[in-house]
Enzyme design. Sequence first.
Site, PDB file in Angstrom:
ATOM      1  N   ASP A  12       0.874  -1.179   0.000  1.00 46.84           N
ATOM      2  CA  ASP A  12       0.000   0.000   0.000  1.00 46.84           C
ATOM      3  C   ASP A  12       0.909   1.225   0.000  1.00 46.84           C
ATOM      4  O   ASP A  12       1.387   1.651   1.048  1.00 46.84           O
ATOM      5  CB  ASP A  12      -0.899  -0.018   1.237  1.00 46.84           C
ATOM      6  CG  ASP A  12      -1.843   1.173   1.289  1.00 46.84           C
ATOM      7  OD1 ASP A  12      -2.221   1.685   0.213  1.00 46.84           O
ATOM      8  OD2 ASP A  12      -2.208   1.585   2.398  1.00 46.84           O
ATOM      9  N   GLU A  72      -1.442  -1.374  -4.788  1.00 52.88           N
ATOM     10  CA  GLU A  72      -2.670  -0.618  -5.014  1.00 52.88           C
ATOM     11  C   GLU A  72      -2.429   0.452  -6.064  1.00 52.88           C
ATOM     12  O   GLU A  72      -1.402   1.135  -6.043  1.00 52.88           O
ATOM     13  CB  GLU A  72      -3.145   0.036  -3.709  1.00 52.88           C
ATOM     14  CG  GLU A  72      -4.484   0.727  -3.850  1.00 52.88           C
ATOM     15  CD  GLU A  72      -4.979   1.276  -2.529  1.00 52.88           C
ATOM     16  OE1 GLU A  72      -6.102   0.918  -2.139  1.00 52.88           O
ATOM     17  OE2 GLU A  72      -4.251   2.060  -1.900  1.00 52.88           O
ATOM     18  N   ASP A 144      -2.513   1.046   7.320  1.00 47.04           N
ATOM     19  CA  ASP A 144      -1.606   0.816   6.188  1.00 47.04           C
ATOM     20  C   ASP A 144      -1.236  -0.666   6.076  1.00 47.04           C
ATOM     21  O   ASP A 144      -1.198  -1.220   4.975  1.00 47.04           O
ATOM     22  CB  ASP A 144      -0.330   1.660   6.338  1.00 47.04           C
ATOM     23  CG  ASP A 144      -0.641   3.135   6.429  1.00 47.04           C
ATOM     24  OD1 ASP A 144      -1.113   3.699   5.422  1.00 47.04           O
ATOM     25  OD2 ASP A 144      -0.419   3.727   7.497  1.00 47.04           O
TER      26      ASP A 144
END
Length: 174
Positions: A12, A72, A144
Amino acid sequence: MNGRTIRIIGIDPGLRRTGWGVVESDGVRLVYVASGVITPPTDDDLAYRLSALFDGITGIIQSFSPSEAAVEETFVNENPRSTLKLGQARGAVLLAPARLGLRVAEYTPNLIKKSVAGTGHAEKRQIQAMIAFLLPKATFESADEADALAIAITHAHHRVSRARAAALRPLKAV
């Protein structure tokens, strides 16, 4: 888990905090391996912060030996400067697994949320609750980390269909 187990790192990306999570999947079961957050020094110049992200992801990959990576995709902010910086952070974390020879997949935030929580507009706490349910041994301390684990889980669920689609694409003429 059987002999067809694959280890996946989910990432991420963020310039201030980049979450990472490693899971193993045999196509049916998921097992938590590790997770954490890379936090480059905020007082460093951008180039050194990006270098810290690259080095951090490289070190994690070397430590945990995943076979594939998932990241992502960037969403567009109202602030173009923030979007550009996020894009640069993504570049650093995309490059690290690619340089180490891993296949790298990218997933949209909505697909990640839908894959893990059942809805593309799930809230952070819903994602965290589903990660705790899907990976009961997971110990994550931030959104996160949970998001990175959700990215890895999404890849575990979608990697076979992505591989089939790639195999069906016509070869490009040289």
